[in-house]
Design a protein around this motif. Structure first.
Motif, PDB file in Angstrom:
ATOM      1  N   SER A 223       0.802  -1.223   0.000  1.00 48.52           N
ATOM      2  CA  SER A 223       0.000   0.000   0.000  1.00 48.52           C
ATOM      3  C   SER A 223       0.833   1.269   0.000  1.00 48.52           C
ATOM      4  O   SER A 223       0.317   2.344  -0.288  1.00 48.52           O
ATOM      5  N   GLY A 224       2.133   1.166   0.319  1.00 46.26           N
ATOM      6  CA  GLY A 224       2.912   2.390   0.363  1.00 46.26           C
ATOM      7  C   GLY A 224       4.377   2.270   0.023  1.00 46.26           C
ATOM      8  O   GLY A 224       5.031   3.267  -0.255  1.00 46.26           O
ATOM      9  N   HIS A 225       4.926   1.057   0.031  1.00 43.46           N
ATOM     10  CA  HIS A 225       6.371   0.917  -0.053  1.00 43.46           C
ATOM     11  C   HIS A 225       6.782  -0.236  -0.956  1.00 43.46           C
ATOM     12  O   HIS A 225       6.039  -1.202  -1.127  1.00 43.46           O
ATOM     13  N   VAL A 226       8.008  -0.113  -1.492  1.00 42.02           N
ATOM     14  CA  VAL A 226       8.693  -1.262  -2.079  1.00 42.02           C
ATOM     15  C   VAL A 226       9.420  -1.977  -0.943  1.00 42.02           C
ATOM     16  O   VAL A 226      10.074  -1.341  -0.109  1.00 42.02           O
ATOM     17  N   CYS A 227       9.303  -3.291  -0.897  1.00 44.34           N
ATOM     18  CA  CYS A 227       9.917  -4.085   0.171  1.00 44.34           C
ATOM     19  C   CYS A 227      10.822  -5.149  -0.441  1.00 44.34           C
ATOM     20  O   CYS A 227      10.451  -5.797  -1.427  1.00 44.34           O
ATOM     21  N   ILE A 228      11.999  -5.322   0.154  1.00 43.18           N
ATOM     22  CA  ILE A 228      12.929  -6.362  -0.270  1.00 43.18           C
ATOM     23  C   ILE A 228      13.135  -7.321   0.894  1.00 43.18           C
ATOM     24  O   ILE A 228      13.484  -6.909   2.002  1.00 43.18           O
ATOM     25  N   LEU A 229      12.916  -8.612   0.626  1.00 44.09           N
ATOM     26  CA  LEU A 229      13.101  -9.655   1.629  1.00 44.09           C
ATOM     27  C   LEU A 229      14.239 -10.554   1.181  1.00 44.09           C
ATOM     28  O   LEU A 229      14.295 -10.949   0.002  1.00 44.09           O
ATOM     29  N   ARG A 230      15.144 -10.855   2.100  1.00 45.33           N
ATOM     30  CA  ARG A 230      16.276 -11.709   1.772  1.00 45.33           C
ATOM     31  C   ARG A 230      15.834 -13.162   1.733  1.00 45.33           C
ATOM     32  O   ARG A 230      15.191 -13.666   2.645  1.00 45.33           O
TER      33      ARG A 230
END
Length: 460
Positions: free
Chosen positions: A363-370
């Protein structure tokens, strides 16, 4: 008489062990830990699309994201995560894809706006190469593919409805001259689509999931409708295509507004699995992806779900990870954005560290998960040895197989990679010689596949 009895018992034990293990390999594998969030962008608005590519051909990957609220295209450096470029505002951008649309060996960014236009932008210069005429409704989903296999790439776009459940179409545009090649019948409500040869007939299909609760499969050449599902739950949004269970046939995986994942066989269209509703009330499943994220030879199904007991606005987003064969829940992420996965889910080594990341938006952000680091060849050999030791095999077979793998480990320890590869090739030959005798076909297939995977790791 006693000798015959003993021989008979040995035959029964052999057949029992082969039959039992033909049904289940039960590989010994490391536990997949919780997915860790390693970067969250500043607030962008609703992230309607995320893609990764080297947009400026400088050898460094970029993350391209579209803003569904304010209408910006953002380009972030894949290593530093610094914003390299931000576009002027367009109308709210609802869909995004990245690829070489016109076969000029340059990357384009293709996106659709809320005011019913489709744009093609040069990814390096950021100039607009083409803008469509006004379409009937806004574009909700885009793929770049030679869908009719004529040697020219097409833009395949699925649209929203007009607000009352009508005028949702699939459009196919020629990627070079932008001629509209096909418009589907009205499919009603929002369309999410993908392009792939789902049934193995060497012809690509356009697969779409609609908010009205149906999955459709259209032939990419003739555009004939090959299959339509029965009515599922509403708000089908997530869609992925891939061989999730490793049986050689691709699956169509879709997710809906009541929080369930549906897995269909791409050839027979049999419904193979429906997930439970995780965590109570779920806004809906936003994004889906199929990928072997832990490098164990079994693909996983990743799903962006929002869970909560109240209204969607109070929900919490997670990435859930399911085993593609058993469908068991392997792990989930830390809490991330609401509506996580609404951008789609991209798996990429964006920062070039030889460890893949899961990149998505909410809804608001780009997220990076390892994601888990690939196991070393030595670690993979140890897991394979332990798997073989867990099997019930005819006398001497375990020792014979594991000794070759232990020799391979020793060769790697002293730096003799070529010798290790030759030893694994010998192991494969031994497995083939034992196939149908002391090893079932299922066991032999597994061992050959794992040995080849370890060879690939050594050669990287």
């Amino acid at each position: 008489m006693e000798r015959k009895l003993v021989v008979g018992m040995m035959v029964i034990l052999l057949l029992t062990s082969l039959c039992t293990l033909a049904l289940s390999i039960n590989p010994v594998k490391a536990e997949l830990g919780r997915l860790e969030t390693v970067w969250v962008s500043d607030f962008l608005g609703g992230v309607s699309g995320v893609e990764t590519c080297d947009v400026d051909i400088d050898g460094i990957m970029e993350i391209v994201a579209s803003d569904g609220y304010n209408g910006f295209i953002h380009i972030f450096n894949g290593v530093t995560h610094e914003e390299e470029w931000k576009s002027d505002p367009f109308d709210s951008i609802l869909s995004l894809a990245v690829g070489d649309v016109d076969s000029d060996r340059n990357t384009e960014i293709v996106f659709g706006s809320v005011w019913r236009y489709l744009y093609v932008m040069d990814a390096a210069t950021h100039g607009i190469e083409w803008q469509s005429s006004e379409l009937v409704t806004a574009i909700s989903s885009i793929r770049i593919s030679d869908v009719d296999q004529d040697g020219t790439t097409e833009i395949v776009a699925g649209s929203y409805d007009n607000g009352i459940g009508n005028d949702a179409y699939i459009y196919v545009f020629d990627g070079v001259n932008h001629v509209l090649e096909w418009t589907s019948p009205d499919l009603h409500w929002e369309i999410q689509l993908d392009v792939d040869d789902v049934d193995g007939d060497e012809t690509k299909e356009i697969v779409c999931a609609t908010s009205s609760g149906y999955v459709h499969v259209f032939n990419g050449v003739s555009h004939a409708e090959e299959w339509r599902s029965s009515s599922l739950e509403g708000c089908l949004h997530g869609l992925a295509i891939g061989d999730a269970d490793g049986d050689g046939t691709k699956e169509i995986v879709v997710g809906g507004g009541a929080g369930h994942i549906y897995v269909f066989d791409g050839f027979t269209h049999v419904l193979e699995w429906v997930s439970d509703n995780q965590g109570g009330w779920i806004g809906w499943i936003q994004g889906l992806s199929i990928h072997d994220i832990d490098h164990d030879g079994t693909r996983e199904i990743m799903a962006g779900l929002m869970t909560g007991e109240g209204m969607p606005a109070y929900g919490v987003g997670y990435i859930y990870v399911y085993d593609g064969i058993t469908y068991e829940l392997e792990t989930l992420s830390d809490p991330v954005d609401q509506w996580i996965g609404m951008s789609g889910i991209s798996i990429s080594d964006a920062d070039g560290d030889r460890q893949e990341e899961l990149i998505t938006g909410g809804s608001g952000h780009v997220c990076i998960l390892r994601l888990p680091k690939p196991p070393s060849p030595v670690e993979s050999l140890e897991e394979l040895i332990q798997t073989i030791k867990s099997w019930i095999l005819p006398y001497g077979t375990q020792n014979s197989l594991t000794s070759k793998l232990q020799d391979t480990t020793h060769l790697l320890d002293i730096g003799n990679e070529n010798g290790a590869i030759h030893k694994l090739m010998d192991f494969i030959s031994q497995v083939e010689a034992l196939r149908g005798k002391k090893l079932s076909d299922v066991q032999a297939d597994y061992l050959v596949s794992e040995a080849q995977r370890i060879i690939d790791l050594i050669e990287e």
